[in-house]
Design a protein around this motif. Structure first.
Motif: not given
Length: 133
Positions: A65, A69, A61
């Motif tokens: 992320e 980003n 995870q």
């Protein structure tokens, strides 16, 4: 108290504590006493595996992320590189350390399980092997 508590920066302290207790018991036990520790060794080993799975999921995870980003180009450019590097250092790197810690604990737990289960085995003679088959 659950053996599947979420990992921390130093791995899973509950699993680490239970494993340390089990290691002490195994090291102090006589060979014939080790099979009695087998149920506990199984529980600790299973808890370590669950904690490793959890740590790997948290790492997955965090990486997702990070990749969401910052594009590969942003990660390489000087303008965004510092932000990407800081983000990775704060969110991804600690998760990688957790996975490494949990892998080490899982390996130790597996070794303790093997010691406890192998202790109940006895050597079988060739004559007994022939009778088994």
């Amino acid at each position: 108290r659950s053996l599947g508590a979420p990992p921390t920066k130093t791995g899973n302290p509950v699993v680490a504590g239970e494993l340390a207790k089990l290691e002490r018991q195994v090291s102090r036990a006589r060979r014939e006493q080790l099979p009695k520790l087998l149920p506990r060794a199984r529980r600790v080993s299973q808890a370590a595996l669950r904690a490793l799975d959890d740590a790997q999921e948290q790492l997955r995870q965090a990486r997702e992320e990070y990749e969401a980003n910052f594009t590969p180009l942003q990660r390489k450019l000087k303008v965004f590189g510092g932000k990407a590097r800081d983000f990775k250092a704060a969110s991804v790197n600690p998760k990688e350390e957790d996975v490494a810690d949990m892998l080490a604990l899982t390996t130790k737990a597996s070794l303790m399980l093997h010691k406890c289960s192998a202790s109940g085995l006895r050597k079988v003679s060739a004559e007994e092997m022939i009778c088994i088959y």
